[in-house]
Write a protein that holds these residues in place. Sequence first.
Motif, PDB file in Angstrom:
ATOM      1  N   GLU A 130       0.843  -1.181   0.000  1.00 15.03           N
ATOM      2  CA  GLU A 130       0.000   0.000   0.000  1.00 15.03           C
ATOM      3  C   GLU A 130       0.888   1.245   0.000  1.00 15.03           C
ATOM      4  OE1 GLU A 130      -2.944  -0.252   3.082  1.00 15.03           O
ATOM      5  OE2 GLU A 130      -3.520   1.807   2.553  1.00 15.03           O
ATOM      6  N   ALA A 131       0.756   2.097  -0.976  1.00 17.45           N
ATOM      7  CA  ALA A 131       1.530   3.337  -1.092  1.00 17.45           C
ATOM      8  C   ALA A 131       3.034   3.095  -0.953  1.00 17.45           C
ATOM      9  CB  ALA A 131       1.056   4.361  -0.061  1.00 17.45           C
ATOM     10  N   TRP A 132       3.494   2.019  -1.467  1.00 16.14           N
ATOM     11  CA  TRP A 132       4.915   1.632  -1.334  1.00 16.14           C
ATOM     12  C   TRP A 132       5.321   0.853  -2.582  1.00 16.14           C
ATOM     13  CZ3 TRP A 132       8.228  -2.431  -1.540  1.00 16.14           C
ATOM     14  CH2 TRP A 132       9.394  -2.421  -0.765  1.00 16.14           C
ATOM     15  N   VAL A 133       6.406   1.255  -3.215  1.00 12.59           N
ATOM     16  CA  VAL A 133       6.882   0.515  -4.392  1.00 12.59           C
ATOM     17  C   VAL A 133       8.376   0.278  -4.270  1.00 12.59           C
ATOM     18  CG1 VAL A 133       5.232   1.070  -6.233  1.00 12.59           C
ATOM     19  CG2 VAL A 133       6.915   2.779  -5.559  1.00 12.59           C
ATOM     20  N   GLY A 134       8.825  -0.890  -4.704  1.00 15.43           N
ATOM     21  CA  GLY A 134      10.256  -1.164  -4.595  1.00 15.43           C
ATOM     22  C   GLY A 134      10.705  -2.272  -5.535  1.00 15.43           C
ATOM     23  N   ASN A 135      11.974  -2.531  -5.503  1.00 17.64           N
ATOM     24  CA  ASN A 135      12.629  -3.615  -6.266  1.00 17.64           C
ATOM     25  C   ASN A 135      13.548  -4.320  -5.292  1.00 17.64           C
ATOM     26  OD1 ASN A 135      13.476  -2.428  -9.655  1.00 17.64           O
ATOM     27  ND2 ASN A 135      11.502  -2.697  -8.662  1.00 17.64           N
ATOM     28  N   ARG A 136      13.590  -5.654  -5.387  1.00 18.21           N
ATOM     29  CA  ARG A 136      14.534  -6.346  -4.508  1.00 18.21           C
ATOM     30  C   ARG A 136      15.608  -7.020  -5.365  1.00 18.21           C
ATOM     31  NH1 ARG A 136      15.144 -11.355  -1.748  1.00 18.21           N
ATOM     32  NH2 ARG A 136      16.015 -11.044   0.329  1.00 18.21           N
ATOM     33  N   PHE A 137      16.874  -6.617  -5.119  1.00 19.37           N
ATOM     34  CA  PHE A 137      18.000  -7.183  -5.877  1.00 19.37           C
ATOM     35  C   PHE A 137      18.781  -8.085  -4.938  1.00 19.37           C
ATOM     36  CE2 PHE A 137      17.126  -3.016  -7.651  1.00 19.37           C
ATOM     37  CZ  PHE A 137      17.174  -3.221  -9.020  1.00 19.37           C
ATOM     38  N   GLU A 138      18.908  -9.346  -5.301  1.00 22.26           N
ATOM     39  CA  GLU A 138      19.663 -10.250  -4.418  1.00 22.26           C
ATOM     40  C   GLU A 138      20.832 -10.823  -5.180  1.00 22.26           C
ATOM     41  OE1 GLU A 138      18.127 -13.088  -1.091  1.00 22.26           O
ATOM     42  OE2 GLU A 138      18.142 -14.166  -3.016  1.00 22.26           O
ATOM     43  N   LYS A 139      21.966 -11.017  -4.460  1.00 22.33           N
ATOM     44  CA  LYS A 139      23.167 -11.498  -5.160  1.00 22.33           C
ATOM     45  C   LYS A 139      23.986 -12.319  -4.172  1.00 22.33           C
ATOM     46  CE  LYS A 139      26.341 -10.814  -8.602  1.00 22.33           C
ATOM     47  NZ  LYS A 139      26.475 -12.187  -9.020  1.00 22.33           N
ATOM     48  N   GLU A 140      24.539 -13.393  -4.685  1.00 25.41           N
ATOM     49  CA  GLU A 140      25.502 -14.177  -3.909  1.00 25.41           C
ATOM     50  C   GLU A 140      26.832 -13.404  -3.986  1.00 25.41           C
ATOM     51  OE1 GLU A 140      24.467 -17.221  -2.573  1.00 25.41           O
ATOM     52  OE2 GLU A 140      26.454 -17.384  -1.620  1.00 25.41           O
ATOM     53  N   VAL A 141      27.351 -12.998  -2.839  1.00 21.29           N
ATOM     54  CA  VAL A 141      28.550 -12.148  -2.868  1.00 21.29           C
ATOM     55  C   VAL A 141      29.693 -12.842  -2.135  1.00 21.29           C
ATOM     56  CG1 VAL A 141      29.450  -9.845  -2.367  1.00 21.29           C
ATOM     57  CG2 VAL A 141      27.024 -10.130  -2.845  1.00 21.29           C
TER      58      VAL A 141
END
Length: 770
Positions: free
Chosen positions: A237-248
């Motif tokens: 709700e009223a929130w937008v995002g992207n989740r980037f995940e990486k094996e580091v």
Amino acid sequence: MREYLIHDEWNIIEEGFQPENHKSSESIFSLGNGKMGQRANFEETYTGPTLQGSYVAGIYYPDKTRVGWWKNGYPEYFAKVLNSPNWIGIDVQIDGHFLDLYTCKTENFRRVLNMQEGFLLREFTAIMDDGKKVAVTAKRFVSMADTEIGAIRYSVTPLNFEGKISFTPYLDGDVENEDSNYDEKFWNLIDMEAHSGEAYIVTETKKLGFRAGFGMMTKTFIQGVEVKIQPEIMKKEAWVGNRFEKEVKEGEEFSIEKIVGVTSSLNYSKNDILVATKKSTKAGFDKGFDQLFSSHSNEWKQKWVHSDIKIEGDIAAQQGIRFNIFHLHQTYTGEDERLNVGPKGFTGEKYGGSTYWDTEAYCIPFFISTAPSNVTRNLLIYRYKQLDKAIENAEKLGFKDGAALYPMVTMNGEECHNEWEITFEEIHRNGAIAFAIHNYIRHTNDFKYLEEYGLEVLIGISRFWSQRVNWSGEKKKYVMLGVTGPNEYENNINNNWYTNKMATWCMKYTTEAIAKVKQNNADAFNQICNKTNFKAEVELAKWKEITDQMYFPFNEEINVFMQQDGYMDKEHILVKDLDPKQRPINQYWSWDRILRSCYIKQADTLQGIYVLEEEFDLETIKRNFEFYEPRTVHESSLSPCVHSILAAKIGLTDKAYEMYLRTSRLDIDDYNHEAHEGLHITSMAGTWMSVVEGFGGKRVYDGKLYLNPIIPKQWKKYAFRLTFMNNDLEVIVSKDKIEVVSHSDNPIELYVYGKLIKAEPHQIVETEAH
Ligand code: BGC
């Protein structure tokens, strides 16, 4: 006081993370660019005490003020500066656990506000509950060059493990104000979108319908080389995002750059906000973090060329003045005449209204001397445009015939402060607004300003004063009853010396200004008379009668002006004899006790002596200073600077220095225990005044520039820049000589210690120090 920050000439530095200092640091390390501002909240999750603050210039909320004891004339609302959607957020997870500095251990924590180039840097090592260590670096800036852009570069390096790290950059429209009365939220969601590597959110304020758009575009990197990661696209709700995940891998740096575009309906029509936000964000993203940063830091370079003050031999003093100048520039750039300088700028919610008398009394002297003349002109035009509202405001209180009372606090010309003793009685603000017109003209010779705008304002203000006084049959003088002076620790007093003095000054100055305009441009004068229905003969005669017979309280025994009638009836115990544990008194004493006491919150009689100094001889200034300063608690940030200037004038250099440190380091060292609420932006201009007008002794009378420099013993040398009559000069003061450096293409004349100095274009003139 709270002295946890490291002294440095160009940086504010905090080492070691102490959650109890965090809210103060969030204020102190704030960033802004005149169009928007951001407290130094962390990008990642933080569950400890925090004041989330992201502000967009000109956006406010008219909160309800209706109360049971409503009285006629009360303002309709109290304006609130709104915490806007959060654009800095980047959640960070280390093998599935949120990074949160409140719950994990930190090592080598360092937060730096780089004032030379205008960025915030944070570096630390975090130790997670399971022993995993990561090194984190976060750098961000709010661009001075691309003013709709904020940019963040955030990096995480696993130090003792290999594992999954994720960044979730987001935009959050579900935000609140700390000072919301009923846990109300002030924004409605209008639009949101999330795609791979980008997201947008448009929100609208309740009641007034201001719209703001926020967009983000991101890039991810391993060891500085861009890597494409398919993000999880997220929407709440009223929130937008992207989740980037990486094996580091261990020792490998994983980073994200988040470029944000911020727009508002102040600059775009409401329906275009989403498109404008996308355009702005994309333009910033295409330039990229490094190029954006380079234009941004160039802008800062230019600002420093014209407004830096250099102090040699005293790092605390140097850091203090740069901190003040830095925040002033971040708050107001003078490009938009609809904006003004709020007492807390973009660093907190308090003093919700944007404009106070602080602007005219404190900020204008700074901008007149350090910025092109259109910056001050814009601040003056702001009030000109609100003249009709000031007339309406006066009418509501029973004044007539074009009398104008400017509001004590305003966003759009309407009064939006609701304490009667301030709203109705702290009318001295009208004096500061008139004086600022005079101050501008004596620095620029822009007499056209009077014809085009200034005179109408002056007439409205003088009409107000002439109706606000009354004839006292007993005193056989004009008196002004029921006012509050600048010292807000006294209310509803009679004959505040400062207010009476400023009222008289206004009527006299308006009379002179009328003569000037009449002489320069009779047509313009006639037009103003028609527009304002000004009856020159009658009104001027009335003003003269009042100014000739105004009453000013004076105590013959001690030979000082009296702050107000009856001030000597109080119990006079000096501030030095108060229990230090009870100070600041506004945090320990009841309001009733404060009002009955002799303690003065901020310069009041001394404010008048400062503003109208040319009317008083040195002995008078001294006597009044020595009487009032020991009774002053300096619990307004606006106080120490004026005292510093007067102390320098009367030769009390040590006192001037003490007051200078207090004003310049007020927030850095948190003298008044309130930095967590936001910074004292308007008094920062007073800090500048205390160097240039105090130690530098700068004065302007009759279009001429005077300097009388002194140097505190703690300093080896100091230097400041000045713009005067559109010429640029620099003054370098050392123990034995004063150098005046012309940066102008025209010859400049000025008086140093009363002696005429002529500086040819781009030449240096030296004179011996006194
Ligand atoms: C001061 C006022 C000032 C206001 C905003 C108050 O504490 O007494 O003079 O206008 O703060 O800075």
